[in-house]
Design a protein around this motif. Structure first.
Motif, PDB file in Angstrom:
ATOM      1  N   GLY A  15      43.332  29.403  43.676  1.00  0.00           N
ATOM      2  CA  GLY A  15      43.603  30.715  42.773  1.00  0.00           C
ATOM      3  C   GLY A  15      42.798  30.629  41.680  1.00  0.00           C
ATOM      4  O   GLY A  15      41.718  29.960  41.902  1.00  0.00           O
ATOM      5  N   GLY A  42      51.772  34.828  37.841  1.00  0.00           N
ATOM      6  CA  GLY A  42      50.681  35.068  38.659  1.00  0.00           C
ATOM      7  C   GLY A  42      51.002  36.662  39.434  1.00  0.00           C
ATOM      8  O   GLY A  42      52.101  36.768  39.766  1.00  0.00           O
ATOM      9  N   GLY A  43      49.792  37.156  39.674  1.00  0.00           N
ATOM     10  CA  GLY A  43      49.843  38.493  40.580  1.00  0.00           C
ATOM     11  C   GLY A  43      48.625  38.556  41.415  1.00  0.00           C
ATOM     12  O   GLY A  43      47.545  37.917  41.210  1.00  0.00           O
ATOM     13  N   ARG A  44      48.782  39.489  42.608  1.00  0.00           N
ATOM     14  CA  ARG A  44      47.791  39.562  43.569  1.00  0.00           C
ATOM     15  C   ARG A  44      47.470  41.037  43.657  1.00  0.00           C
ATOM     16  O   ARG A  44      48.093  41.793  44.217  1.00  0.00           O
ATOM     17  N   TYR A  51      46.700  33.858  43.915  1.00  0.00           N
ATOM     18  CA  TYR A  51      46.769  35.084  42.823  1.00  0.00           C
ATOM     19  C   TYR A  51      45.375  35.140  42.182  1.00  0.00           C
ATOM     20  O   TYR A  51      44.523  34.268  42.104  1.00  0.00           O
ATOM     21  N   VAL A  54      46.338  35.480  36.602  1.00  0.00           N
ATOM     22  CA  VAL A  54      47.530  34.264  36.053  1.00  0.00           C
ATOM     23  C   VAL A  54      47.399  34.493  34.629  1.00  0.00           C
ATOM     24  O   VAL A  54      46.409  34.595  34.181  1.00  0.00           O
ATOM     25  N   THR A  71      41.697  36.349  35.360  1.00  0.00           N
ATOM     26  CA  THR A  71      41.521  37.330  36.495  1.00  0.00           C
ATOM     27  C   THR A  71      40.270  37.449  37.075  1.00  0.00           C
ATOM     28  O   THR A  71      39.196  37.064  36.520  1.00  0.00           O
TER      29      THR A  71
END
Length: 160
Positions: A15, A42-44, A51, A54, A71
């Motif tokens: 990540g 976290g995101g995608r 991710y 985060v 990011t």
């Protein structure tokens, strides 16, 4: 709030904290010490396997509480890195693509440094210096074993 961990994502790549923000994680450890607690999400945004964005709230052993956001989903190119430290004897804010600009400096009994932090490429000046130290075998310029392990431990606690 429980710590969020997705082990499958750590195995594939690590990540954004491991790949892009590891230097800043190391800096947090160097400046403030070991982490004792961390929470985050976290995101995608770009549908990567790990991710790409985060945010984490961290509590460190000396009582410091801080936020770390990272990011790799910035449009076109590296946008900005920021570090703000608010303490009982002063406040500083650094920014720029590589923390190479002093935006604010108000520190008790300490003048703002009069240094040129201009960089000539996106990765800054430190990589060339690091390679020189390796060639010259200046091992004392690198973190010791305990410091490296503590940095890795910090990333593990805030990575997703």
């Amino acid at each position: 709030m429980p710590k969020i961990v997705h082990a499958k994502l750590l195995i594939t790549d690590g990540g954004v904290f491991y790949t892009q923000a590891s230097h800043y994680v190391d800096m947090i450890y160097f400046l403030f010490g070991k982490i004792t607690n961390a929470y985050g999400v976290g995101g995608r945004m770009r549908k990567f396997e790990v991710y790409d964005t985060v945010s984490a709230i961290c509590e460190l052993q000396n009582g410091t509480v801080g936020a770390l956001n990272a990011t790799v989903s910035v449009f076109r190119s590296n946008y900005l890195t920021e570090l703000t430290v608010i303490g009982e004897k002063g406040t500083i804010r650094l920014s720029g693509t590589n923390l190479n600009r002093i935006d604010f400096w108000d520190v008790n009994d300490m003048e703002k440094p009069d240094k040129d932090f201009t960089i000539d490429h996106q990765y800054g000046k430190c990589h060339d210096t690091m390679y020189e130290y390796i060639v010259q075998k200046k091992w004392d310029m690198f973190p010791n074993y305990e410091g490296v392990l503590n940095g890795i431990q910090l990333m593990e606690r805030i990575s997703f």
